[in-house]
Design an enzyme around this catalytic site. Structure first.
Site, short mmCIF file in Angstrom:
data_model
loop_
_atom_site.label_atom_id
_atom_site.label_comp_id
_atom_site.label_asym_id
_atom_site.label_seq_id
_atom_site.Cartn_x
_atom_site.Cartn_y
_atom_site.Cartn_z
CB CYS A 1 -0.91 0.02 1.23
SG CYS A 1 -1.87 -1.49 1.46
NE ARG B 1 4.16 1.85 -1.52
CZ ARG B 1 5.26 1.14 -1.27
NH1 ARG B 1 6.31 1.24 -2.06
NH2 ARG B 1 5.31 0.32 -0.23
CD1 TRP C 1 -2.65 -4.84 -4.75
CD2 TRP C 1 -1.64 -5.93 -3.07
NE1 TRP C 1 -2.38 -6.12 -5.18
CE2 TRP C 1 -1.77 -6.82 -4.17
CE3 TRP C 1 -1.05 -6.40 -1.91
CZ2 TRP C 1 -1.31 -8.13 -4.12
CZ3 TRP C 1 -0.60 -7.70 -1.86
CH2 TRP C 1 -0.73 -8.55 -2.97
CG ASN D 1 2.81 -0.79 3.03
OD1 ASN D 1 2.26 -1.77 2.56
ND2 ASN D 1 4.03 -0.42 2.68
N GLY D 2 1.26 -3.10 5.33
CA GLY D 2 1.89 -4.30 5.88
C GLY D 2 0.86 -5.33 6.30
CD GLU E 1 10.31 -10.02 -17.71
OE1 GLU E 1 9.90 -8.85 -17.63
OE2 GLU E 1 10.23 -10.83 -16.77
CE LYS F 1 7.60 -6.81 -17.82
NZ LYS F 1 7.57 -7.79 -16.75
CD GLU G 1 4.08 -8.49 -14.85
OE1 GLU G 1 4.45 -8.32 -13.68
OE2 GLU G 1 4.74 -8.07 -15.82
CG HIS H 1 9.72 -33.28 -23.12
ND1 HIS H 1 9.95 -34.62 -22.99
CD2 HIS H 1 10.78 -32.77 -23.81
CE1 HIS H 1 11.10 -34.92 -23.58
NE2 HIS H 1 11.62 -33.81 -24.07
CE LYS I 1 7.79 -0.97 -10.57
NZ LYS I 1 7.79 -1.39 -11.98
#
Length: 618
Positions: A2, A27, A74, A100-101, A488, A492, A495, A511, A610
């Site tokens: 957050c 965030r 968040w 935040n936590g 990667e 992307k 996401e 396979h 993020k």
């Protein structure tokens, strides 16, 4: 994670807080809230949704108040809604808190408080903490600072908090453990935030609280900083921040992600600046030079990271083993910390994190330190937690990355890993002088090749994205150095477009994944001319035999794979070691343009933040 922002001074608090929340929205963006100290008490507004919705609902607060805090969320405990949004009030409505936590023992604390008559209105762990502060304040007749300290000594978990008392318009109490908190210092004014972006136009003077510290900030007085556990007084050196306001603005781009993709020639150059001295034939890295015996005598190097940084670590494994011949293992930090890993004093543990605050990566580093390993950090944020707890490290200097999907941080991390591998390879005699000089000359030219890649591939990628924007699945394949590039690229796309995608070593296609291939399946093949090219061409033939749609990322002038693929994206020729940097560019652009064409919120994709600075407990 957050975002927290707060202000105490002589300006109007409301515009500082609301604009600060906009900058911190990367965030968390499922709900937001703020509180300012008014003449008759708290003026508090909170809402499900984005900061823009909060701004619309809270305009009536734009008064003369000079004290307030805000929060963008968040969600962890409790779904995103108005009630679960921060700030949270104590039962007596005298204390307000943003957090935040994660409070891990919130359930047992909540049970005890209920037995003492407290009533809870939300599903959050944060409401437990604010009521615990009220409990100690009343029971022990404590001031706010002491009540916060007593409460935090009962708490298990991670937090950055800011607390205000209705009866004191001149004070904010803040604390941190495992979540970042920076304090900005102006002319008789103070700013608090999860990062420095909310107050850059007001002051560049700031310091970061360390884990286990709290601070009482009072109007027209020095900040009182103490250890939460034992109340010992501590001091901090104020630093001058090196971030410019322009770096956190879009600068005419539609999205931060696109801006950050196009910043990569500069960010890579900035990462090399002062380190890669081609004319002198040296790589200058104090963190490696001062501790080179640790690296050269290492039994092994363990790289720990999460997400995109993990993929950079996989490429780092190829680089270090290939160029320096030192054994490397790459671990998801979230798994490493829980599986009772074997760590020796001759091990070097490298942590990679854009933010320098990733909770799992921090925990993995702390575990490695306890076992006696030498710990090294690669991150992008000066003064971050990882930077402070490591024995040595390297900043990427990529500049602020606001888009949730990491782009320039990834290529900057690859640049640092390349420098480390080449430097170690030279010092342990694995690289000849000629090979060393060739590699550093080529690396020095990478920013220009990235610029060419941007200029030459964007139009083609836009055309391809239109054709495949409605795909439901995608496969990404690569070999050698570019197997992690496939991982990667797939990440992307997932996401920001929400299209399911998977990355595989090209040879592993047979396979299992080959069963998925049909005429509707786009398959992205990363196949520069160096490294296993012929084998990748054979894999492409197998895909075409099953009518798969091939998007090939190849070197300029490719003749073989270009005949097989349905679409070709050409990147400049390079050594295999640096091809993942160049291949990353079209893969980033492809995910971006598909997401844009689908109408996705590119900078703030659903359910993501993020970096993950807390771990949800069930």
């Amino acid at each position: 994670m957050c975002g927290i922002v707060g202000y105490l001074g002589n300006r109007k608090a409301y515009p500082i807080i609301i604009n600060g929340l906009k900058r911190l929205e990367y965030r968390g963006y499922d709900s937001a809230g703020l509180v300012v100290m008014e003449d008759d008490g708290f003026g508090l507004v909170k809402t499900k949704g984005k900061v823009s919705e909060l701004e619309e609902k809270s305009k009536f607060l734009n008064n003369g108040s000079t004290l307030g805090v805000g929060h963008t969320r968040w969600a962890t405990h409790g779904e995103p809604n108005d009630v679960n949004s921060h700030p949270h009030l104590s039962n007596d409505e005298q204390i307000v808190l943003v957090h935040n936590g994660i409070i891990e023992n919130y359930d047992s604390l909540k049970t005890e408080l209920i037995q003492k008559g407290f009533v809870f209105h939300s599903e959050t762990d944060t409401e437990v903490l604010v009521n615990l502060i009220q409990y100690f304040k009343d029971k022990e007749n404590l001031n706010l600072t002491e009540a916060v300290r007593y409460s935090l000594n009962e708490v298990v978990g991670a937090y950055a908090i800011a607390v205000m008392d209705k009866n004191d318009p001149d004070e904010i109490v803040v604390a941190r453990l495992g979540s970042p908190l920076v304090i900005g210092i102006g002319d008789n004014e103070f700013f608090i935030a999860s990062d420095a972006s909310p107050f850059l136009e007001f002051t560049k003077e700031a310091f970061y609280l360390d884990d286990g510290e709290m601070a009482t900030i009072r109007r027209d007085k020095d900040i009182d900083i103490r250890k939460i556990k034992d109340n010992l007084k501590v001091t901090h050196t104020v630093q001058e921040l090196k971030i410019n306001l322009e770096e956190i603005e879009k600068s005419g781009y539609e999205h931060f992600m696109l801006k950050e993709i196009y910043e990569q020639p500069k960010s890579i150059r900035d990462t090399m600046r002062g380190r890669l001295l081609v004319d002198e034939g040296i790589i200058k890295m104090a963190g490696i030079w001062d501790y080179q015996e640790k690296f050269l005598n290492a039994k092994r190097i363990i790289i720990v990271a999460c997400g995109t940084s993990y993929h950079a670590g996989l490429i780092g494994e190829y680089l270090i083993e290939d160029l320096a011949r030192i054994p490397v293992e790459v671990e998801y930090a979230s798994e490493f910390r829980y599986r009772n890993p074997i760590i020796n004093r001759k091990d070097v543990v490298i942590a990679i994190s854009q933010s320098g605050e990733t909770a799992d990566t921090l925990a993995a580093l702390k575990l490695a330190r306890e076992k006696g390993a030498f710990i090294y950090g690669i991150n992008n944020v000066v003064g971050s937690s990882i930077a402070r707890i490591t024995d040595a490290g390297s900043y990427t200097h990529a500049g602020p990355e606001i888009g949730v999907a990491s782009t320039k941080a990834f290529t900057a991390q690859l640049t640092i890993l390349s420098l480390i591998a080449i430097k170690l390879g030279k010092h342990n005699g694995n690289l000849s002088k000629e090979r060393f000089n060739s590699l550093i000359s080529e690396l020095d030219n990478i920013p220009e090749l990235v610029q060419k890649t941007l200029e030459n591939t964007a139009e083609k990628v836009i055309e391809i994205s239109e054709k495949y924007k409605n795909a439901t699945n995608a496969l990404y394949l690569g070999r050698g150095y570019n197997f992690p590039s496939a991982l990667e690229g797939a990440l992307k796309l997932k996401e920001i477009s929400y299209i399911h995608a998977e990355g595989y070593p090209a040879a592993e296609m047979k396979h299992g994944p080959i069963a998925l291939i049909d005429e509707n399946m786009p398959v992205v093949i990363i196949a520069p001319r160096t490294g296993y090219y012929e084998k990748v061409v054979s894999n492409a033939m197998e895909i075409k035999a099953r009518k798969g749609q091939i998007i090939a990322v190849v070197n300029t002038g490719d003749t073989e794979l270009s005949k097989i693929a349905d679409h070709v994206i050409e990147i400049p020729n390079s050594s295999e070691e640096f091809s993942p940097i160049l291949a990353a560019i079209p893969l980033q652009l492809l995910s971006y343009y598909i997401a844009v064409k689908l109408g996705r919120n590119v900078d703030q994709p659903r359910n993501l933040a993020k970096s993950v600075t807390e771990e949800k407990k069930i």
